[in-house]
Structure formats: C-alpha cells, structure tokens
Scaffold this active site. Sequence first.
Site, PDB file in Angstrom:
ATOM      1  N   GLU A  37       0.786  -1.228   0.000  1.00 27.20           N
ATOM      2  CA  GLU A  37       0.000   0.000   0.000  1.00 27.20           C
ATOM      3  C   GLU A  37       0.824   1.287   0.000  1.00 27.20           C
ATOM      4  OE1 GLU A  37      -2.887  -0.393   3.160  1.00 27.20           O
ATOM      5  OE2 GLU A  37      -3.919  -1.991   2.104  1.00 27.20           O
ATOM      6  N   GLU A  60      -6.134  -8.058  -0.305  1.00 22.64           N
ATOM      7  CA  GLU A  60      -6.769  -7.853   1.011  1.00 22.64           C
ATOM      8  C   GLU A  60      -8.215  -7.456   0.800  1.00 22.64           C
ATOM      9  OE1 GLU A  60      -4.980  -5.079   3.807  1.00 22.64           O
ATOM     10  OE2 GLU A  60      -2.984  -5.866   3.354  1.00 22.64           O
TER      11      GLU A  60
HETATM   12  C1  FCB Z   1      -4.899  -2.264   5.244  1.00 22.01           C
HETATM   13  C2  FCB Z   1      -3.580  -2.722   5.809  1.00 22.01           C
HETATM   14  C3  FCB Z   1      -3.685  -3.800   6.849  1.00 22.01           C
HETATM   15  C4  FCB Z   1      -4.877  -3.598   7.742  1.00 22.01           C
HETATM   16  C5  FCB Z   1      -6.125  -3.370   6.913  1.00 22.01           C
HETATM   17  C6  FCB Z   1      -7.379  -3.222   7.727  1.00 22.01           C
HETATM   18  O1  FCB Z   1      -4.777  -0.968   4.768  1.00 22.01           O
HETATM   19  O2  FCB Z   1      -2.756  -3.197   4.782  1.00 22.01           O
HETATM   20  O3  FCB Z   1      -2.474  -3.829   7.565  1.00 22.01           O
HETATM   21  O4  FCB Z   1      -4.628  -2.560   8.612  1.00 22.01           O
HETATM   22  O5  FCB Z   1      -5.954  -2.231   6.129  1.00 22.01           O
END
Ligand code: FCB
Length: 436
Positions: A167, A351
């Site tokens: 990210e 994610e």
């Molecule tokens: C993302 C992150 C992860 C976690 C999620 C909820 O941005 O990569 O570490 O905090 O959000």
Amino acid sequence: MKYKRSDFPQDFLFGIATSAYQIEGHAQGGAGGTHWDTFAATPGNVVNAENGDLACDHYNRFEQDLDLIKDAGFDCYRFSTSWARVLPEGRGPINQEGLDFYDRLTDALLERGIRPCATLYHWELPSPLADLGGWRNRDIAGWFADFTEIIMGRIGDRMFSVATINEPWCVSWLSHFEGHHAPGLRDVRATARAMHHVLLAHGHAVQAMRGLGMSNLGAVFNLEWAEPADDSPGAQEAAALYDGIYNRFFLGGVFNKAYPDNVLEGLAPYLPDGWQDDFDAIGVPVDWCGLNYYTRKLIAPADTPWPSVQEIPGPLPKTQMGWEIDPDALSRFLIRAAREYTGDLPIYVTENGMASPERRQDNDRIDYLDQHLNAVQVALKQGVPVKGYFVWSLLDNYEWALGYEKRFGLVDVDFETMTRTPKASYFALQEALAAG
Ligand code: FCB
C-alpha cells in the site's frame, strides 16, 4: 456462504493475509526499533498508546496459526517480512534469529501444503533509517534493495510469490500528509518525496529479486473508490483529484510510467529533482498486480489549500471502522485496473475483509465476504484475469493507530491469554473452500 470454491475458475487461489508488526510480537527475537514503536509511544497517536510488542505472539505460536490456515483450506498465506527483525539497524549487521524465523515459517508453510506469498515491507521502518529521513530520503531505494537481497537470498527460493511494498498510499500520503500513521508527519513536501521514493524502492526491489533469479513478483496497491458527493462540477473535480492521489498516482507510476496531471498540479513543486527520469526503474515489469479493497468515499470540494477535497459521511451500511460497505466498487476497480493499467497481467485481491465487534457469530463478516466474492465474480464475467482472493485477516490483530479494539480476524484472539478461537466466518469459509 453463498459462494464456494467450485463457483470460481479451477486455478483460482484463496488465501489469507497478515503482516509482521500486527501479529508477531516485535519485542521478541532481537528485532530492532521501528518508527511504529516510537509513533505508538507518543501520546495521542494510537488508541490506548498500544504497540506491537507482543501483538498475537505469532513469533512463538506460528505453528498453531499455520494449522488454522491449513484447516480452513486456504491455498496461500500472505505474510510480511519485518525489515527490523532481519536488519535491526536497517542496514549492516544481520539478526540471524530473524532470518531463521522466516526460514522456519516458510518450511512450516510448505510442510502444510500452503503457498508462501511474502510481502517485503508492511510499514515497520527501522528507526535508524527513519532518523535519516526514511521515505523522504532517496537512498531508501538502495537500502530497501539491500534488505530485499538479504531476506530473499534466504527464503526466495521457496516463495510462491513476492510483493514489494504494501500500500504505497498508506506509506506516503496517510503517513506524511494526514499524519495518521508513522512517522506522523503532515507536510506536503515530505509527502511528495515519500510518494515518489516508495515507488522507486519498489522498482529497485523488483530488480534485486530478478537478479536473484526470482519470478512471480508483484506490487500491492490499496484502492478507495472516490464518488462525487453530488453532481456539481466542483464535486466531480474533487473526486477526480482524490482518485488521482489515492489510486491513479501509484498505478500510473508503475504500469503507465506517468503520474496524473491533476496530482502533479499540486505536487510537482515538491517532488525530488529529476523525478521524471526514474520511470524506467519504477515501471520495471512485474508479473502480477495486487489490489487491497475495503471501501469508498464521498468526496466534495473544501475551502483549504491544495488538494482542497473533503470526505462527506455516506449513507451506506458501515463496518466497525466506520467504512461504508460498497462491493460494486470492487468490481469497478478490477475492471478499470485491467483496462487502464494492467492489461493481461494476473490481478489478485490481496486484502479484503471487515472489522466487527462480534467475536463469535460474525454473520456480518460472512455477508461482507459473500458480497465481495460476488464482486469478483462480476469482474471475472467481464473477462478480468482475477486469479485469487485473500481475506484480511487470519487473526484479530494490531490495527495500527486504532490499537487492538478493531477486530478483523476470522479467528478471535483473547489478548490476555493469547487463546485463538475460530469465529463463524472461519467455519463458513472452511465449508465453502471444501466444496467442489
Ligand atoms: C490495510 C492494511 C492492513 C490492515 C487493513 C485493515 O490498509 O494493509 O495492515 O490494517 O488495512
């Protein structure tokens, strides 16, 4: 769950994601200090001033945690490697215990038939490098490439895939402009430099791994859909700028070797000299693209200096984070990424998940996962080469500035006793993954 494995293409992979600082217990095993330790130690930054010293004690309990992954039926495990655990000073002396840990973790995954998917950096920058300016310092590209060679020199031969930096938006904008994450800066020049250097470091790390003969290398971006708060031209423009800063700057740099004009209007004066010459390094070919997706924002103009945008509370149902649930935006992002940036490259949802206060019968999470798997189905039907989907996260863990209160796990963690208890969503996914 509504969806099951057999609803997806045969080679589609299901995985689960965590990160080092959020679960390992950073105070153990000879790791060096990081900017997250000092950010958390500074009053007002983190809820209850909580830190990752012990976290989920995964450092000592990883075998048990990998059993949970195996028993759920996941194909892949996305974990991250802590720079400061391997190189306590960020450069120089190696902490052998740290390298040994990732070596044991890798073998323990393979023994269980789980594909190891590493992310090199998930936010805990070694403090001595932060002292030198951290992501503001161009030299970080070289420091990061050196770390990459050391950790992947040890475990790279057994990785299924490797991502560079988790990210880039969070590493740069959230941490240097909004000040919400370490190092907690609010400075536009620091931000512009961090945004560029994080991509440069990504490129150098990919080159370092190619030098080691590695393949299946990718980049992981977090995307947030920017919806104009109304149909006024001002709101459209504000949303386009938010989209530029959040999404298009990073995807554009890596895949199109260019930054968006509307972002350059504000940032160009602060970018490091010669930034235009770095795109061959930044845009070095990768093998896949990872997208992290959670939510969207309603955006309106604001009466402030650049970028003059503000978030407006939206009407959609929200998670424990206060984030609106908008699965359609995931479909739109997958389609847009393929059309405008990645072409035929495999895309992974690296994610997706939600925080919920419900510690056992988390039906809200089951529903959230189902809705987002449906969004993946929509993109697949449009021909987008989505090759896998990773749930965030295995365990309730250290949710950064929000401490331990926000629970994202499929498995509940009692932070007093470290007891792990699978929630209803864990069993629902287990059943779905076994089917077909
Ligand atoms: C993302 C992150 C992860 C976690 C999620 C909820 O941005 O990569 O570490 O905090 O959000």
